[in-house]
Write a protein that holds these residues in place. Structure first.
Motif, PDB file in Angstrom:
ATOM      1  N   PHE A 260       4.785  -7.659   2.959  1.00 20.74           N
ATOM      2  CA  PHE A 260       3.799  -6.535   2.569  1.00 20.74           C
ATOM      3  C   PHE A 260       4.857  -5.331   2.572  1.00 20.74           C
ATOM      4  O   PHE A 260       5.497  -5.004   3.226  1.00 20.74           O
ATOM      5  CB  PHE A 260       2.757  -6.292   3.866  1.00 20.74           C
ATOM      6  N   GLN A 261       4.433  -4.738   1.314  1.00 22.11           N
ATOM      7  CA  GLN A 261       5.412  -3.294   1.026  1.00 22.11           C
ATOM      8  C   GLN A 261       4.780  -2.294   1.400  1.00 22.11           C
ATOM      9  O   GLN A 261       3.579  -2.014   0.918  1.00 22.11           O
ATOM     10  CB  GLN A 261       5.662  -3.327  -0.602  1.00 22.11           C
ATOM     11  N   MET A 262       5.310  -1.361   2.244  1.00 18.43           N
ATOM     12  CA  MET A 262       4.740  -0.127   2.551  1.00 18.43           C
ATOM     13  C   MET A 262       5.500   1.022   1.649  1.00 18.43           C
ATOM     14  O   MET A 262       6.557   1.116   1.704  1.00 18.43           O
ATOM     15  CB  MET A 262       4.942   0.162   3.965  1.00 18.43           C
ATOM     16  N   SER A 263       4.875   1.804   0.855  1.00 18.94           N
ATOM     17  CA  SER A 263       5.185   2.934   0.082  1.00 18.94           C
ATOM     18  C   SER A 263       5.091   4.341   1.027  1.00 18.94           C
ATOM     19  O   SER A 263       3.850   4.408   1.211  1.00 18.94           O
ATOM     20  CB  SER A 263       4.557   3.116  -1.230  1.00 18.94           C
ATOM     21  N   ILE A 264       5.956   4.891   1.142  1.00 18.94           N
ATOM     22  CA  ILE A 264       5.773   6.331   1.844  1.00 18.94           C
ATOM     23  C   ILE A 264       6.469   7.352   1.298  1.00 18.94           C
ATOM     24  O   ILE A 264       7.422   7.246   0.327  1.00 18.94           O
ATOM     25  CB  ILE A 264       6.719   6.264   3.193  1.00 18.94           C
ATOM     26  N   ASN A 265       5.625   8.461   1.054  1.00 17.86           N
ATOM     27  CA  ASN A 265       5.943   9.573   0.200  1.00 17.86           C
ATOM     28  C   ASN A 265       7.156  10.613   1.211  1.00 17.86           C
ATOM     29  O   ASN A 265       6.792  10.745   2.081  1.00 17.86           O
ATOM     30  CB  ASN A 265       4.847  10.568  -0.030  1.00 17.86           C
ATOM     31  N   ILE A 266       8.120  10.685   0.402  1.00 19.96           N
ATOM     32  CA  ILE A 266       8.949  11.498   0.993  1.00 19.96           C
ATOM     33  C   ILE A 266       9.411  12.744   0.088  1.00 19.96           C
ATOM     34  O   ILE A 266       9.215  12.850  -1.140  1.00 19.96           O
ATOM     35  CB  ILE A 266      10.273  11.082   1.107  1.00 19.96           C
ATOM     36  N   SER A 267       9.198  14.109   0.714  1.00 18.85           N
ATOM     37  CA  SER A 267       9.575  15.151  -0.074  1.00 18.85           C
ATOM     38  C   SER A 267      10.912  15.569  -0.265  1.00 18.85           C
ATOM     39  O   SER A 267      11.605  15.364   0.897  1.00 18.85           O
ATOM     40  CB  SER A 267       8.763  16.499   0.118  1.00 18.85           C
ATOM     41  N   LEU A 268      11.382  16.135  -1.451  1.00 14.55           N
ATOM     42  CA  LEU A 268      12.954  16.501  -1.324  1.00 14.55           C
ATOM     43  C   LEU A 268      13.527  17.135  -0.260  1.00 14.55           C
ATOM     44  O   LEU A 268      14.527  17.038   0.269  1.00 14.55           O
ATOM     45  CB  LEU A 268      13.111  16.698  -2.705  1.00 14.55           C
TER      46      LEU A 268
ATOM     47  N   ALA B 100       0.957  -1.190   0.020  1.00 13.51           N
ATOM     48  CA  ALA B 100      -0.120   0.120   0.072  1.00 13.51           C
ATOM     49  C   ALA B 100       0.730   1.193  -0.025  1.00 13.51           C
ATOM     50  O   ALA B 100       2.003   1.172   0.490  1.00 13.51           O
ATOM     51  CB  ALA B 100      -0.874  -0.147   1.136  1.00 13.51           C
ATOM     52  N   GLU B 101       0.329   2.234  -0.455  1.00 15.70           N
ATOM     53  CA  GLU B 101       0.938   3.603  -0.386  1.00 15.70           C
ATOM     54  C   GLU B 101       0.339   4.348   0.920  1.00 15.70           C
ATOM     55  O   GLU B 101      -0.954   4.617   0.968  1.00 15.70           O
ATOM     56  CB  GLU B 101       0.625   4.539  -1.548  1.00 15.70           C
TER      57      GLU B 101
END
Ligand code: C2E
Ligand code: CA
Ligand code: CA
Length: 563
Positions: A399-407, A345-346
């Motif tokens: 289970f894959q966890m996608s995490i948003n990272i801003s630069l 999931a994201e």
């Protein structure tokens, strides 16, 4: 206006004789209080502005001394009393009287007063009048020391006068702010800064229509108002201001300095001076937020949005101070394109506004980034997403966890140690974590960011480039940075069934990525037909989109895993 005769003035009082002159005189000395005292009767004639500013009952008073004593600052009373006694009570002063005292305005504010007085004598040489002027220092110091321009106070007065001049007066109030002028001061010293400021003031004055006056405000700001000013004309004038900013130079170099401006119109935006100036300043702030070196015109919608944003910023700041209390994460399924089975999931950030409504990230993430509040919130996101992934791996070990990272987060020096520590504390396999790098406006230190990339690779965390094909996320980026996955933006997917171009673009981008060993995730898949095309024709690796699931609350998503 001294028109009524006062019973306090006797027929033979010198005050009666000079009254007409007094009335004429007081009109010629703005911002100055004028008085004449009859020393025999202890009666004093005061100018209208004194009466209104200090709320005296009338222009003619017989208790001047005690009234004045009640407004003089405690520390100045002794000096003041001495002067009054010598000149007013006894008339024995040597004539001139030149002193500075603090008076208390009815608002409670103390202001410095400069008093100049003189004793007049009758034909027998006896002191009979004491006349003088009292000047409010804060009002006469109305020129800016560096540029010689009139200051904000004079601007206020002139604008008030203009607005009152006719019931249908119209025009514009403009505020010009020098962008980053403090850097000039820091680089070349204040002495040069002052010279540059003077030069800028002169240059701007030169490009204004001859009847328009430039005023100097606090900081590195200027103000002006233009009766009958229209947006088009103001834009042209501002272009000239921009050009003259390019002419600032010292002996060796041309100094890079830009100006931004904001304008508000009367009577359309507002008709009182205070609101107009505030609106012009808001417009200036918005011009700066848009990237400086431009003019922005006040608009009610932008103002409301700006106020809303400021309110939201404050609320978010409070939220963060309470441990990111009103933030929460939603999770959207990501599936394997081959057979549609769930792989992970994201994590998508949400925020509860004060009325309990859920605010979408596009509305607040840019603000979090700009204010750097994304740093503490970013830590909270990683902490929570990792802990959730660990819990869910009990039901689905890979289970894959996608995490948003801003630069912006990558630029923070404590970011990597924090991630390392988080992975260790939660005892999670780092290869089950993916950082999705979201687009960002500017990166100051690419070298450092690149170093961070390799640190994460070494740790085992996967890197996905988000929103591929838009903004900064492009082929050029691919060339310089090592990523494991690219996520093709949903703008290329929404018309995929209709547009040949989009179909080919997606297909060949996937081909290219596969040829260099990258996986591709397609976002925004909403229809089965699109999914089938992406699976069969394009050979996409992963899919994320409403066709397979919306972002869901943690407990809702968990039910999916328990099935
Ligand atoms: P994104 O990373 O591209 O996230 C995907 C966005 O597309 C999500 O919007 C998701 O709800 C939406 N989406 C997914 N599938 C579909 C679909 O089939 N159709 C349509 N129309 N939309 C779909 P969301 O949650 O509003 O997030 C918007 C953006 O906010 C994200 O774009 C990401 O750039 C940013 N963001 C979200 N959470 C975080 C976070 O925790 N940290 C950071 N730095 N940025 C975040
Ligand atoms: Ca994303
Ligand atoms: Ca995206």
């Amino acid at each position: 206006m001294i028109t009524e005769t006062s019973e306090l003035i006797r027929e033979e009082s010198p005050l009666l004789k000079i009254r007409t002159y007094f009335d004429a005189l007081q009109k010629t000395v703005p911002r100055t209080y004028v008085f004449v005292a009859d020393l025999k009767d202890n009666v004093v004639l005061l100018s209208d502005n004194f009466v209104s500013d200090f709320q005296f009952p009338s222009n003619v008073v017989d208790d001047f001394k005690s009234r004045l004593m009640s407004v003089v600052h405690y520390d100045d009373i002794e000096r003041f009393e001495e002067g009054i006694k010598k000149n007013f009570v006894k008339g024995t002063g040597d004539g001139d009287h030149d002193f500075e005292y603090r008076f208390c305005l009815p608002s409670g504010e103390y202001v410095w007063m400069s008093c100049h007085g003189s004793i007049g004598r009758n034909e027998n040489g006896e002191p009979n009048i004491w006349s003088g002027m009292i000047v409010r220092m804060d009002l006469i110091l109305n020129a800016d020391g560096v540029t010689g321009l009139l200051n904000r106070h004079s601007f206020d007065e002139a604008l008030q006068k203009e607005l009152k001049s006719s019931p249908d007066s119209h025009g514009a109030v403009i505020v010009i702010g020098l962008d980053n002028f403090h850097i000039i001061n820091e680089t070349y010293g204040h002495q040069f800064g002052d010279i540059a400021l003077k030069q800028i003031a002169q240059n701007i004055t030169d490009v204004l229509p001859p009847d328009i006056r430039l005023y100097k405000f606090d900081g590195y700001m200027f103000g002006l108002f233009m009766p009958y000013g229209m947006p088009e004309e103001i834009e042209i004038i501002f272009s000239s201001v921009q050009l003259c900013m390019r002419e600032i130079r010292n002996v060796e170099d041309t100094i890079y300095c830009t100006a931004s401006a904001g304008a508000a119109f009367y009577p359309t935006d507002a008709s009182d001076d205070v609101t107009l100036l505030r609106y012009a300043e808001v417009a200036l702030e918005i011009a700066r937020q848009k990237g400086r070196d431009q003019i922005s015109f006040f608009s009610k919608e932008t103002y409301d949005r700006w106020r809303y944003d400021i309110g939201m910023m404050n609320l978010m700041q409070n939220s963060i101070a309470r441990g990111c209390e009103d933030f929460f994460l939603c999770y959207q399924p990501q599936v394997d394109a081959k057979d549609g089975h769930l792989i992970g999931a994201e994590a998508l950030l949400r925020w509860y506004d004060k009325d309990g409504s859920v605010v979408a990230p596009m509305q607040f993430i840019p603000m979090l980034e700009k204010s750097r509040m994304i740093i503490p919130v970013g830590h909270w996101i990683i902490e929570n997403a990792v802990s959730t992934a660990k819990k869910w791996q009990e039901y689905m070990p890979d289970f894959q966890m996608s995490i948003n990272i801003s630069l912006y987060q990558l630029e923070e020096h404590m970011f990597f140690p924090f991630v390392q520590d988080c992975i260790e504390r939660h005892q999670i396999d780092p290869t089950t974590i993916t950082f999705e790098l979201t687009e960002s406006q500017s990166v100051y230190d690419w070298e450092y960011v690149n170093k961070q990339f390799s640190n994460f690779h070494e740790l085992g965390i996967q890197i996905a480039m988000d929103d591929f094909g838009t903004g900064y996320s492009s082929l050029g980026f691919l060339k310089n940075f090592e990523c494991n996955i690219i996520k093709i933006d949903r703008v290329f997917v929404q018309d995929i069934l209709k547009s040949d171009f989009d179909r080919n673009l997606v297909k060949y981008t996937i081909k290219l990525c596969h040829s260099i060993g990258m996986k591709v995730c397609i976002e925004g898949v909403e229809e089965e037909k699109a999914y089938i095309f992406l699976r069969d024709e394009c050979k996409a690796d992963y899919i994320q989109g409403f066709f397979f699931g919306y972002p869901e609350m943690e407990d809702v998503f968990l039910r999916r895993l328990k099935k």
